[in-house]
Every structure is written in structure tokens, then in C-alpha cells.
Design a protein around this motif. Structure first.
Motif, PDB file in Angstrom:
ATOM      1  N   GLN A 164      20.700  84.580   4.716  1.00 39.48           N
ATOM      2  CA  GLN A 164      20.464  83.446   3.844  1.00 39.48           C
ATOM      3  C   GLN A 164      19.122  82.779   4.142  1.00 39.48           C
ATOM      4  O   GLN A 164      18.711  82.668   5.306  1.00 39.48           O
ATOM      5  CB  GLN A 164      21.585  82.422   4.021  1.00 39.48           C
ATOM      6  CG  GLN A 164      22.966  82.939   3.656  1.00 39.48           C
ATOM      7  CD  GLN A 164      24.034  81.884   3.841  1.00 39.48           C
ATOM      8  OE1 GLN A 164      23.779  80.683   3.740  1.00 39.48           O
ATOM      9  NE2 GLN A 164      25.252  82.325   4.101  1.00 39.48           N
ATOM     10  N   ALA A 165      18.442  82.342   3.090  1.00 33.98           N
ATOM     11  CA  ALA A 165      17.207  81.587   3.261  1.00 33.98           C
ATOM     12  C   ALA A 165      17.541  80.231   3.878  1.00 33.98           C
ATOM     13  O   ALA A 165      18.405  79.514   3.375  1.00 33.98           O
ATOM     14  CB  ALA A 165      16.509  81.409   1.926  1.00 33.98           C
ATOM     15  N   GLU A 166      16.868  79.882   4.963  1.00 31.40           N
ATOM     16  CA  GLU A 166      17.188  78.658   5.687  1.00 31.40           C
ATOM     17  C   GLU A 166      16.040  77.645   5.689  1.00 31.40           C
ATOM     18  O   GLU A 166      16.222  76.517   6.129  1.00 31.40           O
ATOM     19  CB  GLU A 166      17.590  78.992   7.123  1.00 31.40           C
ATOM     20  CG  GLU A 166      18.864  79.815   7.197  1.00 31.40           C
ATOM     21  CD  GLU A 166      19.331  80.082   8.611  1.00 31.40           C
ATOM     22  OE1 GLU A 166      20.509  80.409   8.790  1.00 31.40           O
ATOM     23  OE2 GLU A 166      18.513  79.969   9.550  1.00 31.40           O
ATOM     24  N   HIS A 186       8.940  82.195   5.844  1.00 27.15           N
ATOM     25  CA  HIS A 186      10.291  81.960   5.334  1.00 27.15           C
ATOM     26  C   HIS A 186      11.281  82.456   6.379  1.00 27.15           C
ATOM     27  O   HIS A 186      11.225  83.617   6.790  1.00 27.15           O
ATOM     28  CB  HIS A 186      10.520  82.700   4.022  1.00 27.15           C
ATOM     29  CG  HIS A 186      10.090  81.929   2.819  1.00 27.15           C
ATOM     30  ND1 HIS A 186       9.951  82.511   1.576  1.00 27.15           N
ATOM     31  CD2 HIS A 186       9.785  80.615   2.651  1.00 27.15           C
ATOM     32  CE1 HIS A 186       9.570  81.588   0.702  1.00 27.15           C
ATOM     33  NE2 HIS A 186       9.459  80.444   1.333  1.00 27.15           N
ATOM     34  N   LEU A 187      12.193  81.593   6.778  1.00 30.38           N
ATOM     35  CA  LEU A 187      13.210  81.947   7.766  1.00 30.38           C
ATOM     36  C   LEU A 187      14.528  82.253   7.068  1.00 30.38           C
ATOM     37  O   LEU A 187      15.000  81.483   6.235  1.00 30.38           O
ATOM     38  CB  LEU A 187      13.415  80.802   8.763  1.00 30.38           C
ATOM     39  CG  LEU A 187      14.513  81.024   9.805  1.00 30.38           C
ATOM     40  CD1 LEU A 187      14.129  82.168  10.750  1.00 30.38           C
ATOM     41  CD2 LEU A 187      14.772  79.741  10.588  1.00 30.38           C
ATOM     42  N   HIS A 188      15.095  83.405   7.416  1.00 27.55           N
ATOM     43  CA  HIS A 188      16.424  83.794   6.954  1.00 27.55           C
ATOM     44  C   HIS A 188      17.323  83.955   8.171  1.00 27.55           C
ATOM     45  O   HIS A 188      16.859  84.333   9.248  1.00 27.55           O
ATOM     46  CB  HIS A 188      16.379  85.128   6.201  1.00 27.55           C
ATOM     47  CG  HIS A 188      15.584  85.100   4.943  1.00 27.55           C
ATOM     48  ND1 HIS A 188      16.165  85.076   3.696  1.00 27.55           N
ATOM     49  CD2 HIS A 188      14.234  85.100   4.731  1.00 27.55           C
ATOM     50  CE1 HIS A 188      15.218  85.076   2.764  1.00 27.55           C
ATOM     51  NE2 HIS A 188      14.042  85.088   3.370  1.00 27.55           N
ATOM     52  N   GLY A 189      18.610  83.689   8.001  1.00 28.95           N
ATOM     53  CA  GLY A 189      19.543  83.849   9.112  1.00 28.95           C
ATOM     54  C   GLY A 189      20.882  84.374   8.650  1.00 28.95           C
ATOM     55  O   GLY A 189      21.299  84.167   7.504  1.00 28.95           O
ATOM     56  N   ARG A 190      21.531  85.064   9.563  1.00 31.00           N
ATOM     57  CA  ARG A 190      22.891  85.537   9.317  1.00 31.00           C
ATOM     58  C   ARG A 190      23.673  85.406  10.613  1.00 31.00           C
ATOM     59  O   ARG A 190      23.137  85.684  11.697  1.00 31.00           O
ATOM     60  CB  ARG A 190      22.869  86.996   8.859  1.00 31.00           C
ATOM     61  CG  ARG A 190      24.238  87.532   8.461  1.00 31.00           C
ATOM     62  CD  ARG A 190      24.121  88.909   7.825  1.00 31.00           C
ATOM     63  NE  ARG A 190      25.298  89.709   8.105  1.00 31.00           N
ATOM     64  CZ  ARG A 190      25.388  91.006   7.886  1.00 31.00           C
ATOM     65  NH1 ARG A 190      24.349  91.652   7.372  1.00 31.00           N
ATOM     66  NH2 ARG A 190      26.485  91.668   8.170  1.00 31.00           N
TER      67      ARG A 190
END
Length: 201
Positions: A164-166, A186-190
Motif C-alpha cells: 500500500q502507498a503510505e 514514494h513509500l509503500h508497505g505491506r
């Protein structure tokens, strides 16, 4: 977390198979592996979006970089995979589970695909396998993925794999080809509790 770290150190060079791919360890003593790694790092599209801490421009530099990656796998801080075709065994790209923090149970993932392998969802399939490995074999709670703002292809890969985009990290990575200027990320996390998208297989 010490037990997890110890387990990882015993098996630092796993092989993963699935989704038409085989993720294998890089071999720093293989001329073919080193050549493919150098091609990946000197590809103009890679250099447009990524600026390594140390520029790799020749075979010797690529070999030394791979040796460093293998050493970091041995001490449990990173694991790097050569992404290969599941049938032919040909090299398609690279994916790594990096900056592994066994105390906070998190890591960062990064990848690239060779020019001739693009357009086949290689990065999406490789990231799906690497994320499974991070959440199961390494028992991590969180994986992060960061890409330069504007890199829409990488953004779509992250989203397809459930990252997900955070938010946006200001000035968090080097500008292309420079170590004296910065750009946004752009930071994404799961996290482990997130479901794996159906598209990931």
C-alpha cells in the motif's frame, strides 16, 4: 528474534520457485552472472531511477559488488536473488530483501529487470515470491518498498503485490547519477497480516 537471525544465517542462499520463475543466488565467480549484473546496473532505465552508493561501471566493480552482497547474506542483513526464467534458466533481473532488521522484524525490497525481460510482469512475479519468503521463511512483520516519485512502473508493481502507498519521503534518495542532490520517494508497505493479492498467484 535471535532464533530467527540464527536460522537465517544457517541458510543464507535459498532458492525460490513459482509463478514461472526461479529465484536463485547470484554467483560472484560466474562470468555470466557478473555480466548480467553489470548489464542491469548500467542499463539507462535503471540509472534513470536508481543511484547506488557506489557506481558500478565495469566487470571488476560488478564482481566486487556481488561479493559484498553474498557477504551480507551470510551475516543475515540482506538476501539477493538472481531472477531467472523457470524453464530456460536465463537471467531476467534481480530482487533483494535488504536492510533486514530482525529486532523490528522488517526489511526493504528492491528489484530491477533486464531490458529484454520487460513487459512480462517479471518484477510483479518476483516480488510476490520474495514477499512470501520474507513473511514466512524470515518471519518478518513488515516489508517496505520505496521508489523515486514519478516511477509509475515500479509504483504499479508495488500496488499489484499488495504494498500500500503510505506517503512521500522528501529528499530521501539521490537524484539520478548524483550523490550531491536528492529527490522524493514514494513509500509503500505491506505487513504480514495483509492478504496476498489474488493476482500474485
Amino acid at each position: 528474534m535471535a532464533e530467527v537471525h540464527e536460522q537465517f544465517a544457517v541458510h543464507p542462499f535459498p532458492e525460490l520457485s513459482g509463478l514461472g520463475l526461479r529465484l536463485r543466488p547470484w554467483d560472484a565467480e560466474s562470468d555470466a552472472d557478473v555480466s548480467a549484473y553489470l548489464r542491469g546496473l548500467t542499463d539507462p532505465e535503471f540509472q534513470r531511477w536508481n543511484t547506488p552508493l557506489r557506481f558500478i561501471r565495469d566487470i571488476d566493480g560488478a564482481r566486487e559488488a556481488l561479493r559484498s552482497r553474498i557477504a551480507s547474506a551470510t551475516n543475515g542483513t540482506n538476501v539477493s536473488f538472481r531472477v531467472t526464467d523457470g524453464e530456460s534458466g536465463g537471467t531476467l533481473g534481480h530482487i533483494g530483501v535488504n536492510e533486514i532488521d530482525h529486532v523490528m522484524s522488517c526489511a526493504r525490497v528492491g528489484y530491477w529487470v533486464l531490458p529484454e525481460a520487460r513487459g512480462r510482469q517479471v518484477a510483479t512475479r518476483a516480488l510476490t515470491l520474495a514477499a512470501r519468503y520474507g513473511f514466512t521463511d524470515l518471519a518478518l512483520n513488515r516489508l517496505e518498498l520505496g521508489h523515486a516519485v514519478g516511477h509509475e512502473v515500479s509504483c504499479h508493481v508495488a500496488e499489484r503485490c499488495g504494498f500500500q502507498a503510505e506517503g512521500t519521503l522528501r529528499g530521501a534518495m539521490f537524484e539520478a547519477g548524483r550523490h550531491d542532490a536528492f529527490r522524493d520517494v514514494h513509500l509503500h508497505g505491506r505487513v504480514a497480516a495483509d492478504p496476498e493479492p489474488a493476482a500474485g498467484g
